[in-house]
Write an enzyme that holds these catalytic residues in place. Structure first.
Site, PDB file in Angstrom:
ATOM      1  N   LYS A 109       0.849  -1.209   0.000  1.00 27.69           N
ATOM      2  CA  LYS A 109       0.000   0.000   0.000  1.00 27.69           C
ATOM      3  C   LYS A 109       0.879   1.252   0.000  1.00 27.69           C
ATOM      4  O   LYS A 109       0.671   2.169  -0.786  1.00 27.69           O
ATOM      5  CB  LYS A 109      -0.880   0.007   1.244  1.00 27.69           C
ATOM      6  CG  LYS A 109      -1.558   1.337   1.523  1.00 27.69           C
ATOM      7  CD  LYS A 109      -2.503   1.297   2.695  1.00 27.69           C
ATOM      8  CE  LYS A 109      -1.844   1.484   4.015  1.00 27.69           C
ATOM      9  NZ  LYS A 109      -1.568   2.903   4.372  1.00 27.69           N
ATOM     10  N   ASN A 110       1.890   1.289   0.855  1.00 27.69           N
ATOM     11  CA  ASN A 110       2.671   2.512   1.054  1.00 27.69           C
ATOM     12  C   ASN A 110       3.734   2.750   0.006  1.00 27.69           C
ATOM     13  O   ASN A 110       4.431   3.765   0.040  1.00 27.69           O
ATOM     14  CB  ASN A 110       3.273   2.543   2.467  1.00 27.69           C
ATOM     15  CG  ASN A 110       2.189   2.725   3.524  1.00 27.69           C
ATOM     16  OD1 ASN A 110       1.043   3.025   3.179  1.00 27.69           O
ATOM     17  ND2 ASN A 110       2.527   2.508   4.766  1.00 27.69           N
TER      18      ASN A 110
ATOM     19  N   CYS B 175      -5.432  13.026  12.727  1.00 30.85           N
ATOM     20  CA  CYS B 175      -5.900  11.668  12.454  1.00 30.85           C
ATOM     21  C   CYS B 175      -5.818  10.908  13.774  1.00 30.85           C
ATOM     22  O   CYS B 175      -5.221  11.383  14.731  1.00 30.85           O
ATOM     23  CB  CYS B 175      -5.079  11.060  11.331  1.00 30.85           C
ATOM     24  SG  CYS B 175      -4.023   9.722  11.806  1.00 30.85           S
TER      25      CYS B 175
ATOM     26  N   ASP C 195       4.456   0.671  12.189  1.00 30.04           N
ATOM     27  CA  ASP C 195       3.259   0.020  11.643  1.00 30.04           C
ATOM     28  C   ASP C 195       3.129  -1.434  12.087  1.00 30.04           C
ATOM     29  O   ASP C 195       2.120  -2.067  11.780  1.00 30.04           O
ATOM     30  CB  ASP C 195       3.271   0.077  10.105  1.00 30.04           C
ATOM     31  CG  ASP C 195       3.061   1.480   9.612  1.00 30.04           C
ATOM     32  OD1 ASP C 195       3.240   1.727   8.404  1.00 30.04           O
ATOM     33  OD2 ASP C 195       2.736   2.354  10.436  1.00 30.04           O
TER      34      ASP C 195
ATOM     35  N   ARG D  52      -8.797  -0.496   4.634  1.00 28.52           N
ATOM     36  CA  ARG D  52      -7.962   0.547   4.039  1.00 28.52           C
ATOM     37  C   ARG D  52      -6.614  -0.029   3.622  1.00 28.52           C
ATOM     38  O   ARG D  52      -6.001   0.423   2.676  1.00 28.52           O
ATOM     39  CB  ARG D  52      -7.697   1.673   5.052  1.00 28.52           C
ATOM     40  CG  ARG D  52      -8.911   2.451   5.438  1.00 28.52           C
ATOM     41  CD  ARG D  52      -8.532   3.630   6.275  1.00 28.52           C
ATOM     42  NE  ARG D  52      -7.505   4.434   5.615  1.00 28.52           N
ATOM     43  CZ  ARG D  52      -7.110   5.612   6.028  1.00 28.52           C
ATOM     44  NH1 ARG D  52      -7.621   6.127   7.121  1.00 28.52           N
ATOM     45  NH2 ARG D  52      -6.187   6.288   5.391  1.00 28.52           N
TER      46      ARG D  52
ATOM     47  N   ARG E 226       0.091  14.624  13.058  1.00 27.54           N
ATOM     48  CA  ARG E 226       0.641  14.330  11.729  1.00 27.54           C
ATOM     49  C   ARG E 226       0.633  15.563  10.808  1.00 27.54           C
ATOM     50  O   ARG E 226       0.009  15.583   9.772  1.00 27.54           O
ATOM     51  CB  ARG E 226      -0.088  13.157  11.085  1.00 27.54           C
ATOM     52  CG  ARG E 226       0.020  11.903  11.929  1.00 27.54           C
ATOM     53  CD  ARG E 226      -0.712  10.744  11.328  1.00 27.54           C
ATOM     54  NE  ARG E 226       0.005  10.232  10.143  1.00 27.54           N
ATOM     55  CZ  ARG E 226      -0.487   9.231   9.405  1.00 27.54           C
ATOM     56  NH1 ARG E 226      -1.662   8.704   9.689  1.00 27.54           N
ATOM     57  NH2 ARG E 226       0.189   8.791   8.361  1.00 27.54           N
ATOM     58  N   PRO E 227       1.298  16.641  11.219  1.00 25.42           N
ATOM     59  CA  PRO E 227       1.375  17.828  10.355  1.00 25.42           C
ATOM     60  C   PRO E 227       2.170  17.542   9.082  1.00 25.42           C
ATOM     61  O   PRO E 227       2.793  16.490   8.958  1.00 25.42           O
ATOM     62  CB  PRO E 227       2.094  18.833  11.230  1.00 25.42           C
ATOM     63  CG  PRO E 227       2.859  18.031  12.214  1.00 25.42           C
ATOM     64  CD  PRO E 227       2.075  16.788  12.455  1.00 25.42           C
ATOM     65  N   VAL E 228       2.116  18.502   8.157  1.00 24.83           N
ATOM     66  CA  VAL E 228       2.887  18.354   6.905  1.00 24.83           C
ATOM     67  C   VAL E 228       3.849  19.526   6.739  1.00 24.83           C
ATOM     68  O   VAL E 228       4.211  19.894   5.616  1.00 24.83           O
ATOM     69  CB  VAL E 228       1.950  18.247   5.683  1.00 24.83           C
ATOM     70  CG1 VAL E 228       1.209  16.914   5.676  1.00 24.83           C
ATOM     71  CG2 VAL E 228       0.958  19.418   5.626  1.00 24.83           C
TER      72      VAL E 228
ATOM     73  N   GLN F 156       6.971  19.738   7.189  1.00 29.76           N
ATOM     74  CA  GLN F 156       8.240  19.406   6.511  1.00 29.76           C
ATOM     75  C   GLN F 156       8.076  19.350   4.995  1.00 29.76           C
ATOM     76  O   GLN F 156       8.966  19.712   4.247  1.00 29.76           O
ATOM     77  CB  GLN F 156       8.784  18.062   7.032  1.00 29.76           C
ATOM     78  CG  GLN F 156       9.109  18.081   8.511  1.00 29.76           C
ATOM     79  CD  GLN F 156      10.152  19.119   8.861  1.00 29.76           C
ATOM     80  OE1 GLN F 156      11.201  19.183   8.221  1.00 29.76           O
ATOM     81  NE2 GLN F 156       9.852  19.959   9.840  1.00 29.76           N
TER      82      GLN F 156
END
Ligand code: EPZ
Length: 425
Positions: free
Chosen positions: A31-32, A125, A313, A405, A130-132, A134
């Site tokens: 998936k990732n 979430c 994970d 998911r 979980r900011p973005v 960066q």
């Protein structure tokens, strides 16, 4: 358009514990790796053919996201044919981004190819803020003008310019976004403190097949020499190491003898070390892993950290394994600030877990007892499946849309090796 998947909002999984697992399971595509590679198709007007794409909710969401931009997205056999030649709407709307944070991976490609992009901020979430920041900092270093407007990242750049970027922390999708943006930038980009995950390497391999010039993927220093344009290619997605690891913990907990076909043991050293320490016997081939578990597992201590260390994970699944192990295992989560929600649900099954900040002390019990539990996030759901396979009696897991998911036909794969698990509408 994105295919309808089997999972529906209120589906449940019903498990009868106590069966040992024996046989062979085919591992799906990662998936990732698939998610960033689908976004890489936005970097060219040519066709990108991607094989071994798992049928997952998150992949369907990404397909929908690209289709609503005007890209052609077609499921062919086990893969996708992507054509971003007619994309006319470089946007990622809130209603899609809020369901899948990985949508932010369209930002770098859209900016690099179209010079502008409007992408909803993902918002928080379940497992953490979980900011973005960066992602944004790196794109600004490449010359993008970025502002936040009504919850959207509004970015523009005539042409991105190569730069040296040092991320404040290791970020997987941050590294992927910046690598994709840098592929079409003018000049050379160096990404220091880059994520070393195998999925980053898989994406780099796909981009290089499309004509990019990326070196160092898999190390913490990636060098990208920008090119004018990228062309189409065909790429096969790597095997999913987290799905593989999930099956390893299931067999280690339930007992049995299972071969994971199509696996990539070279991407799972830290997990295989811990499974072996827990007492299972592991045999590896280039594209397979055999696990034999005859006795009750032994408790293991683990501490999550960026690759190649133990993956966050896999933390929830190992907490379930420790819950029935002989001894006490200490689990420390260093990546996300709220990734112990499965602990409460495991305690409903009889697990003995003490949470102190980012550390969980798990005292193994001889047996768990089945109960109704609720999935709270993707890997928490997987840990409840592992626990349900060994708990006495019936376990019903609610809200398994979380599971859908990231796991392709999990109940089918487990039933095929002897588990008693069914999906109930
Ligand atoms: C990727 O998420 C994975 N998702 C996650 O898998 C995985 O848990 C995570 O990497 C860590 O390995 C995909 O690849 C689609 P990060 P990502 O950016 O990239 C903080 C699953 O179960 N951070 O490496 O979003 C962040 O809050 C999912 O398949 C910032 O502060 O994770 C976190 O604490 C869950 N600012 C840490 O860094 C940023 O700009 C690592 O996050 C970016 C991240």
């Amino acid at each position: 358009m994105a295919e309808r998947l089997t999972g529906r909002a209120m589906d449940k999984l019903v498990l009868q514990g106590g069966q040992r697992l024996n046989g062979e399971i085919a591992v799906s595509g990662a998936k990732n790796a698939a998610l960033p590679i689908i976004c890489a198709s936005l970097l060219t007007a040519d066709t990108l053919a991607v094989d071994n794409v798992p049928r997952l909710q998150d992949v369907a969401t990404m397909q929908r996201l690209l289709a609503q931009m005007g890209a052609g997205v077609e499921r062919v056999d086990g893969g996708l044919v992507l054509d971003a030649g007619r994309v006319d709407r470089p946007e990622a709307p809130y209603d899609l981004v809020k369901t899948m944070r990985a949508s932010v991976l369209v930002l770098g490609p859209l900016l690099a190819r179209f010079g502008n992009a409007r992408v909803s901020l993902p918002g928080g979430c379940a497992i953490g803020a979980r900011p973005v920041d960066q992602h944004i900092k790196g794109l600004q270093a490449l010359g993008a003008e970025i502002r936040i407007d009504h919850g959207y990242i509004v970015a523009k750049a005539r042409r991105l310019k190569g730069a040296r970027i040092v991320t404040d922390l290791v970020t997987v999708t941050g590294t992927e976004n910046l690598m994709m943006a840098a592929a079409l930038a003018d000049g050379e980009t160096v990404i220091e403190n880059a994520a070393r995950e195998p999925e980053v390497v898989d994406l780099a391999n796909c981009l290089n097949a499309m004509g990019a010039r990326i070196a160092g993927a898999g190390s913490d220093r990636i060098v990208v020499r920008g090119v004018e344009r990228l062309h189409g290619a065909r790429h096969r997605v790597m095997a999913d190491r987290i799905e593989t690891g999930t099956f390893l913990t299931a067999v280690a907990a339930a007992g049995g003898d299972v071969v994971l076909a199509g696996a990539r043991p070279d991407t799972l050293d830290a997990v295989i070390d811990k499974i072996t320490e827990a007492g299972a016997r592991i045999e590896v081939g280039p594209d397979r892993i055999r696990i034999v578990a005859r006795r009750r597992p032994r408790a293991v201590n683990l501490r999550t950290a960026p690759y190649p260390a133990f993956p966050t994970d896999m933390q929830a699944q190992f907490m379930a394994l420790n819950a029935v192990a002989d001894g006490t295992g200490v689990v420390t989560e260093t990546i996300f600030e709220n990734r112990f929600m499965h602990a409460q649900e495991l305690m409903r099954l009889g697990a003995q877990i003490e949470i102190e900040g980012n550390t969980a002390v798990v005292k193994g019990v001889r047996s768990l007892t089945g109960a109704n539990v609720m999935a709270t996030d993707l890997r928490a759901s997987a840990s409840l499946v592992v626990a349900g396979l060994v708990a006495d009696g019936e376990t019903v897991i609610d809200r398994i849309y979380h599971l859908d998911r990231g796991y392709e036909s999990l109940e089918t794969k487990l039933s095929a090796v002897g588990a008693r698990v069914t999906r109930r509408r």
